[in-house]
Design an enzyme around this catalytic site. Structure first.
Site, PDB file in Angstrom:
ATOM      1  CD  GLU A 111      -1.071  -0.371   3.690  1.00 31.62           C
ATOM      2  OE1 GLU A 111      -1.751  -1.411   3.649  1.00 31.62           O
ATOM      3  OE2 GLU A 111      -1.077   0.406   4.642  1.00 31.62           O
ATOM      4  CB  CYS A 125       3.376   7.435   2.805  1.00 29.02           C
ATOM      5  SG  CYS A 125       3.819   6.211   4.018  1.00 29.02           S
ATOM      6  CB  CYS A 132       7.614  -5.434   8.075  1.00 28.56           C
ATOM      7  SG  CYS A 132       9.108  -4.820   8.897  1.00 28.56           S
ATOM      8  CB  CYS A 136       7.071  -3.070  15.647  1.00 24.77           C
ATOM      9  SG  CYS A 136       8.728  -2.735  15.015  1.00 24.77           S
ATOM     10  CB  CYS A 139       3.693  -2.169  13.315  1.00 21.20           C
ATOM     11  SG  CYS A 139       3.787  -1.992  11.534  1.00 21.20           S
ATOM     12  CB  CYS A 356       2.250   1.261   9.060  1.00 22.73           C
ATOM     13  SG  CYS A 356       3.625   0.327   8.620  1.00 22.73           S
TER      14      CYS A 356
HETATM   15  N1  SAH Z   1       9.779   0.211   9.062  1.00 22.84           N
HETATM   16  C1  SAH Z   1      10.011   1.600   9.157  1.00 22.84           C
HETATM   17  C2  SAH Z   1       9.108   2.451   8.303  1.00 22.84           C
HETATM   18  C3  SAH Z   1       7.665   2.086   8.182  1.00 22.84           C
HETATM   19  S1  SAH Z   1       6.643   2.356   9.556  1.00 22.84           S
HETATM   20  C4  SAH Z   1       9.959   2.026  10.590  1.00 22.84           C
HETATM   21  O1  SAH Z   1       9.511   1.264  11.430  1.00 22.84           O
HETATM   22  O2  SAH Z   1      10.402   3.128  10.867  1.00 22.84           O
HETATM   23  C5  SAH Z   1       6.431   4.118   9.636  1.00 22.84           C
HETATM   24  C6  SAH Z   1       6.193   4.630  11.062  1.00 22.84           C
HETATM   25  O3  SAH Z   1       4.879   4.248  11.527  1.00 22.84           O
HETATM   26  C7  SAH Z   1       7.184   4.059  12.068  1.00 22.84           C
HETATM   27  O4  SAH Z   1       7.644   5.062  12.938  1.00 22.84           O
HETATM   28  C8  SAH Z   1       6.330   3.056  12.809  1.00 22.84           C
HETATM   29  O5  SAH Z   1       6.868   2.744  14.054  1.00 22.84           O
HETATM   30  C9  SAH Z   1       4.999   3.774  12.857  1.00 22.84           C
HETATM   31  N2  SAH Z   1       3.866   2.924  13.199  1.00 22.84           N
HETATM   32  C10 SAH Z   1       3.671   1.631  12.932  1.00 22.84           C
HETATM   33  N3  SAH Z   1       2.473   1.203  13.429  1.00 22.84           N
HETATM   34  C11 SAH Z   1       1.908   2.275  14.024  1.00 22.84           C
HETATM   35  C12 SAH Z   1       0.668   2.495  14.710  1.00 22.84           C
HETATM   36  N4  SAH Z   1      -0.211   1.517  14.897  1.00 22.84           N
HETATM   37  N5  SAH Z   1       0.432   3.727  15.182  1.00 22.84           N
HETATM   38  C13 SAH Z   1       1.310   4.743  14.995  1.00 22.84           C
HETATM   39  N6  SAH Z   1       2.479   4.605  14.353  1.00 22.84           N
HETATM   40  C14 SAH Z   1       2.784   3.380  13.880  1.00 22.84           C
HETATM   41 FE1  SF4 Z   2       8.249  -3.179  10.266  1.00 20.90          FE
HETATM   42 FE2  SF4 Z   2       6.102  -1.978  11.214  1.00 20.90          FE
HETATM   43 FE3  SF4 Z   2       8.237  -2.293  12.772  1.00 20.90          FE
HETATM   44 FE4  SF4 Z   2       8.331  -0.547  10.719  1.00 20.90          FE
HETATM   45  S1  SF4 Z   2       7.014  -0.414  12.534  1.00 20.90           S
HETATM   46  S2  SF4 Z   2       9.873  -2.067  11.278  1.00 20.90           S
HETATM   47  S3  SF4 Z   2       7.025  -1.625   9.232  1.00 20.90           S
HETATM   48  S4  SF4 Z   2       6.977  -3.942  11.936  1.00 20.90           S
END
Ligand code: SAH
Ligand code: SF4
Length: 367
Positions: A111, A125, A132, A136, A139, A356
Site C-alpha cells: 500500500e 508514503c 515486514c 513491532c 504495527c 501502516c
Molecule cells: N519500518 C520503518 C518504516 C515504516 S513504519 C519504521 O519502522 O520506521 C512508519 C512509522 O509508523 C514508524 O515510525 C512506525 O513505528 C509507525 N507505526 C507503525 N504502526 C503504528 C501504529 N499503529 N500507530 C502509529 N504509528 C505506527
Molecule cells: Fe516493520 Fe512496522 Fe516495525 Fe516498521 S514499525 S519495522 S514496518 S513492523
C-alpha cells in the site's frame, strides 16, 4: 469513507516468485545506455526514454513520442514497466488523503498513500517491502508477517503513479517518505536505487532533501546512510526510552540496543550536519507517562534532532490504544522542557485505517 474495488485480488492463487522481472524503473540511466548500445541504438535514446518515463510521466512507453515506433515496442518488451496494479483505493479528508493497495506480479500486495496539503505540498508514503519481518507489536504490517523485498522499480512505480495523478491536477509531488510497509534499511539496495532514479537530473530531478527514510533502527545501515552522497533525511522509530520497554515493543532492540542506536544517530548528525527525526508512537499505559518523557528528553538532550509524537493508530484486533489528549500534551511539554524540539503529528485519514499495513490486512480479510 469511499471504497472502490478495481480488480479482484487472486489471493494466494499465484505462486510467489522472489524477484520480479527487471523493469525499466529498476535500471539506472547508465544501465539504460548500456541496454541501448547492446540493442544497436544510439545512447541518446536512453535519455529520451528516461525523460519520457520520469519527466513526462508516460505510463506506457509506447506513448513516448520522441522514439521510433520500433524502439517503443522493443523497450516495452525488453524492459517493461513493473507490474503494479491498483486493487483498491480509499479516499479520506475530503479526497486530500488517497490510499492505494497495489497488486504485484506475483499476487502479493503493498500500500501507498498520497497526502495533499493546502499549502501546495503533496507527500507520497511508499512501501519498501511486502510485509515486514521486524515484528513491532503495535504495527499492522509487523503483525501481518513478511512476504518479500520490493524491487527498486516497484518502489519507483508507486511514486510515479501518484505523480501522474497530481500532474493531471496541475500539481507536483513535493515529498516522498519511506514510511509505508516494510523496513527500508532491510532492503537498502533497492531503496537507494529508487532514490537515485528519482533524483537523476535528466528525469524527475527530485531533491534528496525532500525524501525521508524511516528506519526501525538497523545500526550498521544508519552508519552507511551517514556516508551517502545524497542528502536524504533520516527518521528513526524510537518509541521507548529504555531497553526493557523498547525490547518488549520492538524485537529489533535485542539486536541493536538503545545506546548503540543513539550513538549511530549522533554520528549521523555530526557527519551529515543534518537534523535527525525520532518517531515515537504514544501508547496508553505503556510508553507515554511523564517519566518516559523525562527519560526521552535526557536521552536526546543536545542532539541535532526533532521528536515526532504519533498518537497510536488503532490496529484491529490489538488491545493497544492511544493515550488521552491531556496525556499526549503532558508528554510533549515534558520533552520540550528538556530542550528537545517535539511536535505531535496529526494522522491523516485515521478514519480510514491510515496506519501502516492496515489496508492489506483489511483487504485480505474481505477478498
Ligand atoms: N519500518 C520503518 C518504516 C515504516 S513504519 C519504521 O519502522 O520506521 C512508519 C512509522 O509508523 C514508524 O515510525 C512506525 O513505528 C509507525 N507505526 C507503525 N504502526 C503504528 C501504529 N499503529 N500507530 C502509529 N504509528 C505506527
Ligand atoms: Fe516493520 Fe512496522 Fe516495525 Fe516498521 S514499525 S519495522 S514496518 S513492523
Amino acid at each position: 469513507m469511499e471504497m472502490i474495488q478495481l480488480t479482484p485480488r487472486s489471493e494466494g492463487a499465484t505462486p510467489r516468485s522472489p524477484k520480479p522481472p527487471t523493469s525499466v524503473l529498476d535500471v539506472s540511466l547508465e544501465e539504460l545506455r548500456t541496454w541501448c548500445r547492446e540493442h544497436d541504438e544510439p545512447e541518446y535514446r536512453a535519455t529520451q526514454i528516461w525523460k519520457g518515463v520520469y519527466a513526462d510521466l508516460c505510463e506506457d512507453m509506447r506513448d513516448i513520442s520522441t522514439l521510433p515506433a520500433e524502439l517503443r515496442a522493443r523497450i516495452t518488451d525488453g524492459l517493461p514497466m513493473p507490474h503494479i496494479a491498483p486493487l483498491h483505493t480509499w479516499k479520506a479528508d475530503g479526497g486530500a488523503t488517497h490510499k492505494v493497495l497495489f497488486g504485484l506480479h506475483d499476487g502479493t500486495a503493498v500500500e501507498s498513500v498520497l497526502m495533499r496539503y493546502e499549502d501546495g505540498r503533496a507527500t507520497v508514503c511508499v512501501s519498501s517491502q511486502a510485509g515486514c519481518a521486524m515484528g513491532c507489536v503495535f504495527c499492522a504490517t509487523g503483525l501481518g508477517g513478511f512476504d518479500r523485498n520490493l524491487s527498486a522499480g516497484e518502489i519507483v512505480a508507486q511514486i510515479l503513479y501518484f505523480a501522474r495523478d497530481l500532474k493531471q491536477e496541475g500539481r507536483r509531488l513535493t515529498n516522498v517518505v519511506y514510511m509505508g510497509m516494510g523496513e527500508p534499511l532491510a532492503n537498502p539496495r533497492a531503496v537507494w536505487r529508487s532514490i537515485e532514479n528519482l533524483h537523476e537530473p535528466k528525469g524527475m530531478r527530485f531533491s534528496a532533501r525532500r525524501i525521508t527514510v524511516s528506519t526501525v533502527g538497523i545500526v550498521p545501515q544508519i552508519h552507511r546512510f551517514a556516508e551517502a552522497d545524497l542528502p536524504v533525511n533520516l527518521a528513526i522509530s524510537l518509541h521507548a526510552p529504555t531497553d526493557e520497554l523498547r525490547g518488549a515493543l520492538m524485537p529489533v532492540n535485542h539486536r541493536w540496543p538503545i545506546h548503540e542506536l543513539v550513538d549511530a544517530a549522533r554520528a549521523y548528525t555530526e557527519r551529515s550536519g543534518r537534523r535527525i527525526s525520532f518517531e515515537y508512537a504514544l501508547i496508553a499505559d505503556s510508553n507515554s507517562s511523564v517519566e518516559h518523557a523525562r527519560a526521552l528528553g535526557s536521552l536526546l538532550h543536545g542532539m541535532l534532532c526533532h521528536v515526532n509524537l504519533i498518537p497510536l493508530n488503532n490496529v484491529p484486533g490489538s488491545p493497544l490504544k492511544p493515550p488521552t489528549p491531556e496525556a499526549i500534551r503532558a508528554f510533549q511539554d515534558t520533552v520540550l522542557a528538556a530542550g528537545v524540539p517535539c511536535t505531535v503529528r496529526l494522522e491523516r485519514g485515521a478514519d480510514i485505517l491510515a496506519a501502516c499495513g492496515q489496508l492489506r490486512i483489511e483487504h485480505a480479510q474481505t477478498a
